[in-house]
Write a protein that holds these residues in place. Structure first.
Motif, mmCIF file in Angstrom:
data_model
loop_
_atom_site.group_PDB
_atom_site.id
_atom_site.type_symbol
_atom_site.label_atom_id
_atom_site.label_comp_id
_atom_site.label_asym_id
_atom_site.label_seq_id
_atom_site.Cartn_x
_atom_site.Cartn_y
_atom_site.Cartn_z
ATOM 1 N N ARG A 1 0.791 -1.229 0.000
ATOM 2 C CA ARG A 1 0.000 0.000 0.000
ATOM 3 C C ARG A 1 0.828 1.287 0.000
ATOM 4 N NH1 ARG A 1 -4.778 -0.898 2.995
ATOM 5 N NH2 ARG A 1 -5.440 -1.648 0.982
ATOM 6 N N ASP A 2 1.905 1.376 0.745
ATOM 7 C CA ASP A 2 2.687 2.608 0.839
ATOM 8 C C ASP A 2 3.788 2.717 -0.212
ATOM 9 O OD1 ASP A 2 1.162 3.402 3.023
ATOM 10 O OD2 ASP A 2 2.488 2.411 4.455
ATOM 11 N N VAL A 3 3.865 1.757 -1.106
ATOM 12 C CA VAL A 3 4.908 1.745 -2.131
ATOM 13 C C VAL A 3 4.395 2.469 -3.372
ATOM 14 C CG1 VAL A 3 6.345 0.261 -3.573
ATOM 15 C CG2 VAL A 3 5.764 -0.461 -1.251
ATOM 16 N N PRO A 4 5.168 3.413 -3.926
ATOM 17 C CA PRO A 4 4.711 4.093 -5.144
ATOM 18 C C PRO A 4 4.653 3.121 -6.320
ATOM 19 C CG PRO A 4 6.942 4.765 -4.568
ATOM 20 C CD PRO A 4 6.452 3.906 -3.455
ATOM 21 N N ALA A 5 3.688 3.330 -7.192
ATOM 22 C CA ALA A 5 3.485 2.446 -8.333
ATOM 23 C C ALA A 5 4.186 2.987 -9.572
ATOM 24 C CB ALA A 5 2.000 2.289 -8.626
ATOM 25 N N THR A 6 4.631 2.056 -10.421
ATOM 26 C CA THR A 6 5.148 2.381 -11.745
ATOM 27 C C THR A 6 4.176 1.786 -12.747
ATOM 28 O OG1 THR A 6 7.427 2.295 -10.962
ATOM 29 C CG2 THR A 6 7.092 2.100 -13.332
ATOM 30 N N ARG A 7 3.695 2.602 -13.681
ATOM 31 C CA ARG A 7 2.719 2.142 -14.666
ATOM 32 C C ARG A 7 3.444 1.534 -15.869
ATOM 33 N NH1 ARG A 7 -2.449 5.415 -14.833
ATOM 34 N NH2 ARG A 7 -2.483 4.290 -12.875
ATOM 35 N N VAL A 8 3.030 0.317 -16.256
ATOM 36 C CA VAL A 8 3.639 -0.406 -17.372
ATOM 37 C C VAL A 8 2.523 -0.948 -18.255
ATOM 38 C CG1 VAL A 8 5.158 -2.304 -18.040
ATOM 39 C CG2 VAL A 8 5.589 -1.093 -15.917
ATOM 40 N N ALA A 9 2.644 -0.741 -19.567
ATOM 41 C CA ALA A 9 1.693 -1.305 -20.534
ATOM 42 C C ALA A 9 2.382 -2.441 -21.271
ATOM 43 C CB ALA A 9 1.249 -0.238 -21.523
ATOM 44 N N VAL A 10 1.738 -3.604 -21.291
ATOM 45 C CA VAL A 10 2.288 -4.773 -21.973
ATOM 46 C C VAL A 10 1.207 -5.371 -22.856
ATOM 47 C CG1 VAL A 10 3.326 -7.051 -21.726
ATOM 48 C CG2 VAL A 10 3.829 -5.281 -20.040
ATOM 49 N N ASN A 11 1.363 -5.212 -24.169
ATOM 50 C CA ASN A 11 0.490 -5.862 -25.144
ATOM 51 C C ASN A 11 -1.000 -5.651 -24.845
ATOM 52 O OD1 ASN A 11 0.470 -7.311 -27.552
ATOM 53 N ND2 ASN A 11 0.034 -9.218 -26.486
ATOM 54 N N GLY A 12 -1.385 -4.443 -24.535
ATOM 55 C CA GLY A 12 -2.794 -4.135 -24.294
ATOM 56 C C GLY A 12 -3.223 -4.191 -22.841
ATOM 57 N N SER A 13 -2.410 -4.716 -21.967
ATOM 58 C CA SER A 13 -2.710 -4.742 -20.535
ATOM 59 C C SER A 13 -1.898 -3.647 -19.851
ATOM 60 C CB SER A 13 -2.346 -6.094 -19.910
ATOM 61 O OG SER A 13 -3.090 -7.132 -20.490
ATOM 62 N N VAL A 14 -2.545 -2.895 -18.959
ATOM 63 C CA VAL A 14 -1.864 -1.818 -18.249
ATOM 64 C C VAL A 14 -1.839 -2.177 -16.767
ATOM 65 C CG1 VAL A 14 -1.822 0.646 -17.733
ATOM 66 C CG2 VAL A 14 -2.669 -0.153 -19.953
ATOM 67 N N PHE A 15 -0.640 -2.133 -16.169
ATOM 68 C CA PHE A 15 -0.455 -2.533 -14.781
ATOM 69 C C PHE A 15 0.151 -1.395 -13.971
ATOM 70 C CE2 PHE A 15 0.167 -6.310 -17.410
ATOM 71 C CZ PHE A 15 -0.704 -7.221 -16.826
ATOM 72 N N ASP A 16 -0.254 -1.300 -12.706
ATOM 73 C CA ASP A 16 0.466 -0.517 -11.713
ATOM 74 C C ASP A 16 1.301 -1.520 -10.935
ATOM 75 O OD1 ASP A 16 -0.391 1.990 -12.381
ATOM 76 O OD2 ASP A 16 -1.823 2.186 -10.746
ATOM 77 N N VAL A 17 2.614 -1.377 -11.005
ATOM 78 C CA VAL A 17 3.535 -2.350 -10.397
ATOM 79 C C VAL A 17 4.201 -1.726 -9.181
ATOM 80 C CG1 VAL A 17 5.575 -3.786 -10.777
ATOM 81 C CG2 VAL A 17 3.937 -3.429 -12.639
ATOM 82 N N ARG A 18 4.222 -2.486 -8.091
ATOM 83 C CA ARG A 18 4.895 -2.082 -6.859
ATOM 84 C C ARG A 18 5.837 -3.206 -6.439
ATOM 85 N NH1 ARG A 18 -0.330 -0.429 -6.782
ATOM 86 N NH2 ARG A 18 -0.718 1.727 -6.212
ATOM 87 N N VAL A 19 6.996 -2.825 -5.873
ATOM 88 C CA VAL A 19 7.983 -3.821 -5.440
ATOM 89 C C VAL A 19 8.314 -3.568 -3.985
ATOM 90 C CG1 VAL A 19 10.295 -4.730 -5.820
ATOM 91 C CG2 VAL A 19 8.940 -3.940 -7.767
ATOM 92 N N ARG A 20 8.278 -4.631 -3.189
ATOM 93 C CA ARG A 20 8.690 -4.547 -1.781
ATOM 94 C C ARG A 20 9.383 -5.851 -1.419
ATOM 95 N NH1 ARG A 20 4.813 -2.364 2.573
ATOM 96 N NH2 ARG A 20 6.064 -0.513 2.260
#
Length: 135
Positions: free
Chosen positions: A21-40
């Motif tokens: 929840r407190d991790v900033p997201a990076t937006r990535v688009a892959v072949n028509g799918s859009v994701f907010d990705v967070r790593v912890r």
């Protein structure tokens, strides 16, 4: 009032799960799918934020893994979850990698497209090949 409520609901859809929840997201688009990705730590989370027919994880799994690998800089060992929220197990120690590089891993946004190539490994396993560019 309903307009504001719908905006609140939409904003909550891309919020990370409690662990992320407190991790900033990076937006990535892959072949028509859009994701907010967070790593912890040793985990990455990809929350699919676009409307897309995906009743099961199968069609989304490779795309989510690629998005998590792009953001984390690590290979993804396993992907668990469903077509909306997936969690990947990282195949490297990000903290050690950052210390060795003496700099933080940058987190640009990526646009990835399917190249139409399917690499077959040993007859039973294969991977879709994607071409990704930062934007």
């Amino acid at each position: 009032m309903i307009r504001y409520l719908s905006l609140l609901v939409l904003a909550a859809c891309s919020a990370g799960t409690p662990h992320f929840r407190d991790v900033p997201a990076t937006r990535v688009a892959v072949n028509g799918s859009v994701f907010d990705v967070r790593v912890r730590g040793e985990l990455a989370e990809a929350v699919r934020i676009n409307m897309q027919y995906a009743p099961r994880l199968g069609p989304i799994r490779d795309r989510a893994a690629l998005a998590m690998a792009q953001v984390s800089g690590c290979p993804i060992l396993d992907v668990l979850g469903d077509a909306a929220v997936t969690v990947g197990v990282l195949g490297c120690d990000r903290e050690m990698a950052e210390r060795l590089l003496l700099t933080a891993i940058s987190r640009p946004n990526y646009e990835c497209v399917d190249t139409g190539v399917f690499d077959d490994i040993g007859g039973d396993y294969g991977y879709q090949v994607f071409e990704c560019t930062p934007y």
